[in-house]
Write a protein that holds these residues in place. Structure first.
Motif, PDB file in Angstrom:
ATOM      1  N   LEU A   4      14.577   6.623  11.570  1.00  6.40           N
ATOM      2  CA  LEU A   4      13.669   5.642  10.998  1.00  6.40           C
ATOM      3  C   LEU A   4      12.860   6.273   9.866  1.00  6.40           C
ATOM      4  CD1 LEU A   4      12.520   2.821  10.996  1.00  6.40           C
ATOM      5  CD2 LEU A   4      10.959   3.517  12.828  1.00  6.40           C
ATOM      6  N   GLU A   5      12.444   7.515  10.018  1.00  4.16           N
ATOM      7  CA  GLU A   5      11.685   8.194   8.967  1.00  4.16           C
ATOM      8  C   GLU A   5      12.529   8.376   7.699  1.00  4.16           C
ATOM      9  OE1 GLU A   5       8.799   9.512   6.749  1.00  4.16           O
ATOM     10  OE2 GLU A   5       8.536   8.685   8.755  1.00  4.16           O
TER      11      GLU A   5
ATOM     12  N   ARG B 191      12.673   5.043   5.997  1.00  2.36           N
ATOM     13  CA  ARG B 191      11.405   4.794   5.297  1.00  2.36           C
ATOM     14  C   ARG B 191      11.328   5.593   3.998  1.00  2.36           C
ATOM     15  NH1 ARG B 191       8.198   5.016  10.855  1.00  2.36           N
ATOM     16  NH2 ARG B 191       8.122   2.767  11.268  1.00  2.36           N
ATOM     17  N   SER B 192      11.784   6.822   4.040  1.00  4.25           N
ATOM     18  CA  SER B 192      11.781   7.663   2.849  1.00  4.25           C
ATOM     19  C   SER B 192      12.673   7.077   1.760  1.00  4.25           C
ATOM     20  CB  SER B 192      12.248   9.073   3.226  1.00  4.25           C
ATOM     21  OG  SER B 192      12.376   9.875   2.097  1.00  4.25           O
TER      22      SER B 192
ATOM     23  N   ALA C 125      11.009   3.969   0.278  1.00  2.60           N
ATOM     24  CA  ALA C 125       9.920   4.367  -0.622  1.00  2.60           C
ATOM     25  C   ALA C 125      10.479   4.870  -1.955  1.00  2.60           C
ATOM     26  CB  ALA C 125       9.058   5.446   0.032  1.00  2.60           C
TER      27      ALA C 125
END
Length: 71
Positions: free
Chosen positions: A58-59, A62-63, A66
């Motif tokens: 998930l991180e 998100r990266s 972004a």
């Protein structure tokens, strides 16, 4: 790379871009953030299709979101 996008658009071919520019490894070597630079390159093309980035977590997702938003 630009000629590939131009040719596809002229022929009505939709593109599927997987891990653009090796997730930045082939982008502008002077870029502060090569992943954002890769997404910026893709977004600047006359392009109809999808961009697949792949993700491990998930991180990571998100990266990527972004970086795409910043491009």
């Amino acid at each position: 790379m630009e000629p590939v996008f131009d040719m596809a658009m002229r022929r009505g071919i939709r593109g599927l871009i997987n891990r653009p520019l090796a997730m930045g490894a082939l982008a502008d070597e002077n870029a502060h953030d090569p992943v954002t630079a890769a997404f910026r390159f893709i977004k600047q093309q006359d392009f109809d299709g999808v961009v697949l980035t792949g993700t491990r977590s998930l991180e990571h997702l998100r990266s990527n979101v972004a970086a795409f938003s910043a491009a």
